[in-house]
Write a protein that holds these residues in place. Structure first.
Motif, short mmCIF file in Angstrom:
data_model
loop_
_atom_site.label_atom_id
_atom_site.label_comp_id
_atom_site.label_asym_id
_atom_site.label_seq_id
_atom_site.Cartn_x
_atom_site.Cartn_y
_atom_site.Cartn_z
N UNK A 81 30.10 31.30 39.09
CA UNK A 81 31.48 31.54 38.75
C UNK A 81 32.07 30.29 38.45
N UNK A 82 33.45 30.72 37.63
CA UNK A 82 34.14 29.29 38.37
C UNK A 82 35.79 29.50 37.91
N UNK A 83 36.49 28.86 38.59
CA UNK A 83 38.21 29.82 38.14
C UNK A 83 38.65 30.31 37.12
N UNK A 84 39.29 31.19 37.30
CA UNK A 84 39.46 31.82 35.72
C UNK A 84 38.58 33.19 35.53
N UNK A 85 37.40 32.81 35.51
CA UNK A 85 36.60 33.94 35.65
C UNK A 85 37.31 35.09 35.82
N UNK A 86 36.56 36.18 35.49
CA UNK A 86 37.02 37.74 35.33
C UNK A 86 35.69 38.36 34.78
N UNK A 87 35.49 39.40 35.74
CA UNK A 87 34.26 40.02 35.32
C UNK A 87 34.49 41.99 35.42
N UNK A 88 33.61 42.17 34.16
CA UNK A 88 34.40 43.73 33.97
C UNK A 88 33.12 44.40 33.77
N UNK A 89 33.50 45.54 34.10
CA UNK A 89 32.53 46.70 33.67
C UNK A 89 32.48 47.72 33.47
N UNK A 112 38.20 24.44 45.08
CA UNK A 112 36.57 24.80 44.70
C UNK A 112 35.76 25.90 45.34
N UNK A 113 35.60 26.59 46.24
CA UNK A 113 34.72 27.53 46.66
C UNK A 113 35.12 28.69 46.37
N UNK A 114 34.50 29.86 46.29
CA UNK A 114 35.04 31.21 46.82
C UNK A 114 35.11 31.83 48.08
N UNK A 115 36.31 32.17 48.09
CA UNK A 115 36.46 32.54 49.73
C UNK A 115 36.32 34.03 49.72
#
Length: 516
Positions: A81-89, A112-115
């Motif tokens: 994943x990177x900034x600006x990603x959005x997941x859906x299902x 720069x890292x996921x928190x």
């Protein structure tokens, strides 16, 4: 962690998820989200453990969302994943149990890292296919199946996915309006969490999450350990739109030493040929709600407080749906899940449980064209019956227990669709008698102003037998569902004529204790 510091940070987290939910409701297109609150918002740590939930939402959505984050991240690993990603299902087995409930998950980046992650699940107006109802014969007739994908990648919309969604639904503007509300609310939560970290000098929320989750789990296990150990049974029976009688049987085992509760649905009805089958995540959501609301409802609802509650069900069971079983109207059975559990818990904590209520909300969907020829599809709008009585209080009337979703005001529906309500009032005296009376159901009548034929999906239940009273309390009255004055009990979509009138009387709740 210092108690004062913890309380301050916890208040910040609750404010973040509550603001996320308010933003979602303000921006959403669908009345069922905007007015009824048929949604869930939650904040997760880096390990995808639910830390906090918004105060607005339904148990079926919230507790399913708690598991959905981990499910999505198994399909698309965090390191990709990177900034600006959005997941859906909307995969029923990964999120909230049917195609209409779409889950959106946004990773929160800091330096720069996921928190952490912020997630939302809402009920959408339309997802193609059969529509709200139980008439589909397998899941592929029920609508568009969205696997775990990126709705946005690096802040850029997934054009292929957007085009697929737009061409497969009847009201694309409503769908994309609600999806936009979910994405926007996620961005707000991500911004607010970063601002909180700036304010208190935090690099991430891992220590805070550990503290909250550990304390919540310890408190839940302590509450369980104060109950008598052993196994107790409960059973609920109710009829569904096809006329079949569904039985939910539970064995609730309390392990005092470990502080665990196990809920086993062995002995429940097998799979149904109509779309009322329930996926495990939705069963787990309402089962854990029954225990949590009985033992310690004041505790935060998160990964820790849910961990001591185990739910198991046999493979050939209506509350453990297997592909390709139809599940569109899974709430019809899923919202009855708490009642056999509460009956079992009545043996050990009678003062904390409620008698059987009307169960599932009666959901309605209308489709057609207005007088100008413009197509309309309503999201489901809900009508509840009476809540079961409590040990020291009467049951509430016309309340959506156990879901907590509100009814969309008639004025809002009449403004949004060519519908006219002919009556909406309490059905006095439908609650069961007892030391404490069950809540009353309600009477709702409507017809369409479209001037042409229209389609009706209606999903009533408890038309044959009303909810059982508890500890000698009387049963609530069963419901009535009529079209032009004639009783109807079918599990399919109906073609209606312009002047047809629908009348619904929802069931009353069961009473508690023998009347003096």
């Amino acid at each position: 962690m210092d108690g004062i510091e913890l309380e301050i940070l916890w208040s910040n987290l609750i404010s973040i998820v509550s603001e996320q939910a308010r933003a979602l409701q303000r921006v959403a297109f669908s009345p069922v989200v905007r007015e009824a609150g048929d949604l869930a918002n939650a904040l997760f740590d880096r390990r995808a453990r639910m830390v906090a939930q918004a105060v607005t939402g339904t148990p079926g959505h919230i507790n399913s969302l708690a598991a959905a984050a981990r499910n999505l991240l198994r399909e698309i690993p965090p390191e990709t994943l990177k900034p600006g990603d959005v997941l859906i299902t909307n995969d029923p087995w990964m999120s909230a149990g049917h195609f209409f409930d779409i889950t959106v998950l946004t990773p929160i980046f800091r330096k720069g890292r996921i928190i952490g992650y912020c997630g939302s699940t809402i009920h959408h107006t339309d997802i193609g296919g059969y529509g709200v109802g139980s008439g589909a014969r397998d899941i592929h007739e029920e609508g568009l199946w969205i696997p775990v994908l990126k709705l946005y990648e690096g802040g850029v919309a997934n054009a292929t996915l957007h085009a697929m969604l737009r061409r497969n639904v009847r009201t694309p503007d409503a769908l994309f309006g609600d999806l936009g509300a979910q994405v926007a609310s996620g961005r707000i939560a991500a911004e607010r969490l970063n601002l909180m970290c700036d304010r208190y000098g935090l690099d991430d929320i891992e220590e805070l999450a550990d503290e909250i989750i550990t304390r919540s789990e310890m408190a839940t296990r302590k509450a369980i350990s104060q109950l008598p150990g052993g196994t107790w049974h409960g059973e609920s029976r109710f009829d569904v739109p096809s006329g079949e009688i569904i039985t939910l049987h539970t064995a609730v085992t309390i392990d005092r030493e470990a502080g665990d509760i196990t809920i086993d649905f062995e002995g429940s009805s097998g799979p149904s040929p109509i779309g009322i089958n329930v996926v495990p995540a939705y069963t787990h959501a309402y089962a854990t709600f029954a225990v949590r609301s009985t033992l310690n409802p004041e505790l935060p609802n998160n990964f820790g407080s849910l961990a001591p509650i185990k739910v198991v069900a046999p493979d050939s069971c209506i509350v453990n749906a297997r592909y390709p079983a139809p599940v569109n109207a899974r709430h019809v059975v899923g919202m009855y899940v708490p009642f056999p559990i509460l009956k079992a818990l009545a043996h050990v904590a009678p003062e904390r449980v409620v008698a059987e209520g009307s169960g599932a909300v009666w959901t309605i969907q209308i489709q057609g064209r207005d007088r100008s020829g413009k197509p309309f599809t309503s999201s489901m709008f809900n009508y509840s019956g009476g809540m079961g009585a409590r040990a020291m209080k009467d049951g509430l009337s016309a309340i959506c227990y156990p879901t907590g979703v509100a009814a969309v005001p008639t004025e809002v529906l009449e403004a949004a669709f060519p519908i006219e309500f002919t009556c909406k009032e309490l059905a006095r005296g439908t609650g069961g008698a007892g030391r404490q009376r069950g809540g009353d159901g309600q009477i709702i009548g409507f017809r369409m102003r479209s001037g042409s034929t229209w389609l009706l999906n209606a999903i009533p239940s408890r038309l044959k037998e009303g909810p059982e009273g508890l500890d000698g309390g009387g049963n609530g009255a069963p419901g009535r569902y009529e079209i032009n004055g004639k009783p109807v009990n079918v599990a399919r979509k109906l073609e209606m004529q312009p002047d047809d009138e629908v009348l619904m009387v929802t069931p009353g709740g069961g009473g508690y204790g023998r009347a003096a």
